[in-house]
Design an enzyme around this catalytic site. Structure first.
Site, mmCIF file in Angstrom:
data_model
loop_
_atom_site.group_PDB
_atom_site.id
_atom_site.type_symbol
_atom_site.label_atom_id
_atom_site.label_comp_id
_atom_site.label_asym_id
_atom_site.label_seq_id
_atom_site.Cartn_x
_atom_site.Cartn_y
_atom_site.Cartn_z
ATOM 1 N N LYS A 191 28.598 36.225 31.304
ATOM 2 C CA LYS A 191 28.588 37.014 32.541
ATOM 3 C C LYS A 191 29.934 37.710 32.680
ATOM 4 O O LYS A 191 30.947 37.076 32.946
ATOM 5 C CB LYS A 191 28.337 36.153 33.783
ATOM 6 C CG LYS A 191 27.963 37.062 34.956
ATOM 7 C CD LYS A 191 28.240 36.480 36.309
ATOM 8 C CE LYS A 191 29.568 36.823 36.896
ATOM 9 N NZ LYS A 191 29.891 38.253 37.037
ATOM 10 N N GLU A 267 39.494 27.751 33.637
ATOM 11 C CA GLU A 267 40.788 28.352 33.265
ATOM 12 C C GLU A 267 41.133 29.318 34.381
ATOM 13 O O GLU A 267 40.525 30.372 34.505
ATOM 14 C CB GLU A 267 40.670 29.063 31.924
ATOM 15 C CG GLU A 267 40.504 28.058 30.801
ATOM 16 C CD GLU A 267 39.903 28.665 29.581
ATOM 17 O OE1 GLU A 267 38.799 28.245 29.203
ATOM 18 O OE2 GLU A 267 40.527 29.573 29.024
ATOM 19 N N CYS A 302 47.297 35.989 34.287
ATOM 20 C CA CYS A 302 47.365 34.616 34.799
ATOM 21 C C CYS A 302 48.696 33.965 34.463
ATOM 22 O O CYS A 302 49.175 33.108 35.186
ATOM 23 C CB CYS A 302 46.205 33.792 34.257
ATOM 24 S SG CYS A 302 46.126 33.779 32.472
ATOM 25 N N GLU A 401 48.889 33.017 44.167
ATOM 26 C CA GLU A 401 48.749 34.085 43.185
ATOM 27 C C GLU A 401 48.460 35.399 43.911
ATOM 28 O O GLU A 401 47.570 35.452 44.756
ATOM 29 C CB GLU A 401 47.587 33.738 42.250
ATOM 30 C CG GLU A 401 47.483 34.678 41.086
ATOM 31 C CD GLU A 401 46.350 34.285 40.149
ATOM 32 O OE1 GLU A 401 45.240 34.008 40.638
ATOM 33 O OE2 GLU A 401 46.582 34.272 38.934
HETATM 34 P P1 NAD Z 1 37.065 35.650 39.879
HETATM 35 O O1 NAD Z 1 37.272 34.212 40.135
HETATM 36 O O2 NAD Z 1 36.823 36.522 41.040
HETATM 37 O O3 NAD Z 1 35.837 35.888 38.887
HETATM 38 C C1 NAD Z 1 35.749 35.282 37.601
HETATM 39 C C2 NAD Z 1 34.294 35.272 37.187
HETATM 40 O O4 NAD Z 1 33.570 34.345 37.998
HETATM 41 C C3 NAD Z 1 33.607 36.622 37.376
HETATM 42 O O5 NAD Z 1 32.669 36.802 36.344
HETATM 43 C C4 NAD Z 1 32.927 36.471 38.729
HETATM 44 O O6 NAD Z 1 31.807 37.301 38.885
HETATM 45 C C5 NAD Z 1 32.541 35.012 38.735
HETATM 46 N N1 NAD Z 1 32.512 34.434 40.091
HETATM 47 C C6 NAD Z 1 33.291 34.753 41.154
HETATM 48 N N2 NAD Z 1 32.976 33.996 42.212
HETATM 49 C C7 NAD Z 1 31.978 33.173 41.830
HETATM 50 C C8 NAD Z 1 31.228 32.144 42.478
HETATM 51 N N3 NAD Z 1 31.444 31.804 43.741
HETATM 52 N N4 NAD Z 1 30.282 31.496 41.757
HETATM 53 C C9 NAD Z 1 30.068 31.814 40.462
HETATM 54 N N5 NAD Z 1 30.735 32.784 39.786
HETATM 55 C C10 NAD Z 1 31.684 33.449 40.466
HETATM 56 O O7 NAD Z 1 38.323 36.106 39.029
HETATM 57 P P2 NAD Z 1 38.742 37.575 38.676
HETATM 58 O O8 NAD Z 1 39.246 38.161 39.962
HETATM 59 O O9 NAD Z 1 37.646 38.254 37.920
HETATM 60 O O10 NAD Z 1 39.943 37.350 37.647
HETATM 61 C C11 NAD Z 1 41.242 37.131 38.046
HETATM 62 C C12 NAD Z 1 41.542 35.646 38.091
HETATM 63 O O11 NAD Z 1 41.333 35.075 36.799
HETATM 64 C C13 NAD Z 1 42.988 35.363 38.428
HETATM 65 O O12 NAD Z 1 43.062 34.257 39.288
HETATM 66 C C14 NAD Z 1 43.595 35.033 37.076
HETATM 67 O O13 NAD Z 1 44.758 34.254 37.152
HETATM 68 C C15 NAD Z 1 42.461 34.309 36.423
HETATM 69 N N6 NAD Z 1 42.620 34.313 34.959
HETATM 70 C C16 NAD Z 1 42.906 33.131 34.334
HETATM 71 C C17 NAD Z 1 43.082 33.100 32.948
HETATM 72 C C18 NAD Z 1 43.384 31.797 32.245
HETATM 73 O O14 NAD Z 1 43.358 31.758 31.014
HETATM 74 N N7 NAD Z 1 43.665 30.722 32.942
HETATM 75 C C19 NAD Z 1 42.948 34.270 32.201
HETATM 76 C C20 NAD Z 1 42.660 35.454 32.874
HETATM 77 C C21 NAD Z 1 42.483 35.452 34.257
#
Ligand code: NAD
Length: 500
Positions: A191, A267, A302, A401
């Site tokens: 997804k 992650e 991140c 963050e």
């Molecule tokens: P997000 O949490 O909004 O979304 C991540 C994924 O989860 C997306 O595909 C989204 O559609 C899905 N999602 C969101 N809410 C959901 C829910 N309630 N139930 C199920 N699925 C859901 O994150 P983002 O804004 O797309 O990405 C940025 C975040 O990702 C930042 O916090 C960043 O630090 C983190 N990140 C972490 C790493 C790592 O390796 N730890 C790497 C890249 C990004």
């Protein structure tokens, strides 16, 4: 790689592009989703395309085919070498189409086209090749258990895995998660983020065209609370990797607990710090690295260097050096090859950057550079690279963050003071320490509650080393061989030979 990308008229190329946002299932694009949403360009706010939002029915369909592939299909039964060859062909296909894919990445995320070509696309090709080459080099174990018995320990695919992607590096985890999961023989339901589905869809379509079994890989675009939840709750998915915000990780863990208790690998976010001591070897080199860590990819990283802790004696000098680095950055149109800081991907990032800066200033913080939105392209979301001195420890810019090009600095007086502030947020992605003293460096890295600790560098990285965090940053790992534990189960087969 032949064409470097610097002589292309990216605007002309963007005008010609017709993005395809339809879901990828059974090797075909399908468009029978009832719901859709609009994908707006971070660069100028115009409509990029309308995206289908997959619901329960589409996720059920993708999972049913993924399961059938595990039960009866060829993908888990191919020799590892054959799977590796298919992944190698996939990497070649991405490389051949890398400029078009980089354009999709830049259009949907707002990141500079140069970074999309040189970092995102180069990275995904390298990672897929690395796992393609690893495919036939993994061996099980054969512990000595006695003369009349034989024990075999083998790695088996987990089965059906869901992979939820973020938008900041949409293709990175195709290399670091999807490729190793496929290499081990799993079926994968991806997804993409609702903010960046286009590059992921095309990239995975190339996998199927290159020889990955069509039912072993589906891509279901959609919004998190529907499509993401349908994956988190699905009773026939064996494991889910979620890379995203801390709240998203908790939502998926809850969904798993309320369904089949599938494994969840979170992650999550970060709030990394650079800790600069007065005996720093080269103040300008450190400032250059810290500025890169804070402002590369618009601060949407991140592991981004969001906090800068500097020993009081060199505080002013170091912040001057970082300010000089900021003056070299060029905030601009993501489609301009010379741009180093592009558009923020979401409205939320822009709002958070503004609010967090205002709050820090109200608490006594000083804006040394930036601090406001800018408009190199009308209608887009841009925030100037910002350096805040003396931001209060309790302000959001220090504790949460923000995911924008904003770094907050504070002076410290001794190692314990620096460590206390560095780990006060509860996030544990990375920390970088800058000193000439091996004792000081190891005092900090030993105490570090972090997935990675850098000494005299920031973002030292290689495919061979694991990436991930601890604490609020989750515990899943990507890259290297650490990722194999996510996508394989260890099985023991015991044979009794009978008495001699
Ligand atoms: P997000 O949490 O909004 O979304 C991540 C994924 O989860 C997306 O595909 C989204 O559609 C899905 N999602 C969101 N809410 C959901 C829910 N309630 N139930 C199920 N699925 C859901 O994150 P983002 O804004 O797309 O990405 C940025 C975040 O990702 C930042 O916090 C960043 O630090 C983190 N990140 C972490 C790493 C790592 O390796 N730890 C790497 C890249 C990004």
């Amino acid at each position: 790689m032949t064409h470097s990308g610097n002589t292309i008229d990216w605007q002309v190329m963007a005008d010609k592009i017709v993005p395809d946002a339809r879901a990828l299932m059974h090797g075909k694009r399908i468009d029978d989703c009832a719901d859709t949403f609009d994908l707006l360009s971070p660069r100028d706010g115009t409509l990029l395309c309308t995206v289908p939002s997959c619901g329960q029915a589409e996720v059920d369909d993708a999972v049913a085919h993924a399961r059938a592939e595990q039960r009866l299909g060829c993908w888990p039964r191919l020799t590892p070498r054959k799977r590796g060859e298919a992944l190698g062909a996939w990497a070649d296909a991405i490389e051949a189409e890398r400029l078009d894919l980089a354009l999709l990445v830049s259009l949907e995320t707002g990141k500079p086209i140069r970074d999309a070509v040189e970092i995102d696309l180069r990275g995904v090709v390298r990672a897929i090749r690395w796992y393609a080459e690893l495919a036939d080099k993994l061996h099980g174990d054969h512990p000595a258990v006695g003369a009349n018995d034989v024990a075999l320990v083998s790695r088996e695919p987990v089965g059906v895995v869901g992979i939820l992607l973020p938008w900041n590096f949409p293709l990175a985890l195709i290399g670091y998660d999807v490729a190793p999961a496929l290499m081990l023989g799993n079926s994968v339901v991806v997804k993409p983020s609702e903010r960046a589905p286009l590059s992921v869809l095309r990239c995975c379509e190339l996998a199927v065209e290159a020889g990955v079994s069509r039912d072993a890989l589906s891509v279901v675009p959609g919004v998190g609370r529907e499509t993401g939840q349908a994956i988190g709750r699905h009773a026939d998915i064996d494991s889910v990797a979620v890379t995203g915000a801390a709240a998203t990780g908790r939502a998926i863990i809850r969904a798993s607990g309320e369904s089949n208790g599938k494994r969840v690998w979170p992650e999550l976010g970060g709030k990394s710090a650079a800790v600069v001591f007065k005996d720093v070897r080269d103040i300008d080199a450190a400032a250059h690295a810290v500025a890169w860590g804070a402002y590369f990819n618009q601060g949407e990283m991140c592991t981004g260097c969001a906090r800068v802790l500097v020993e009081r004696e060199v505080y002013a000098e170091f912040l001057d050096a970082v300010s000089a680095e900021i003056d070299q950055l060029r905030v601009g149109d993501p489609l301009d090859w010379a741009t180093s800081v592009g558009a923020l991907t979401t409205d939320r990032q822009l709002r958070d950057a503004q609010l967090a800066t205002e709050e820090a200033v109200l608490g006594g913080g000083r804006v040394l550079r930036g601090g406001m939105s800018v408009a190199p392209v009308a209608g887009g979301r841009y925030f100037a690279p910002t350096l805040l001195a003396d931001a209060p420890e309790s302000s959001r810019i220090f504790t949460d963050e923000v995911f924008a090009p904003v770094a907050a600095a504070r002076p410290f007086d001794d190692v314990d003071d620096a460590l206390r502030v560095a780990f006060s947020s509860g996030y544990g992605m990375g920390i970088s320490v800058w000193t000439s003293s091996i004792d000081t460096a190891f005092r900090v890295t030993r105490a570090a509650k972090a997935g990675i600790a850098w000494i005299n560098c920031f973002e030292g990285d290689d495919l061979t080393v694991p990436a991930g965090g601890v604490g609020r940053s989750g515990f899943g790992r990507t890259k290297g061989t650490a990722v194999l534990d996510k996508y394989s189960d260890v099985k023991t087969t015991w044979v009794h030979l009978g008495d001699e």
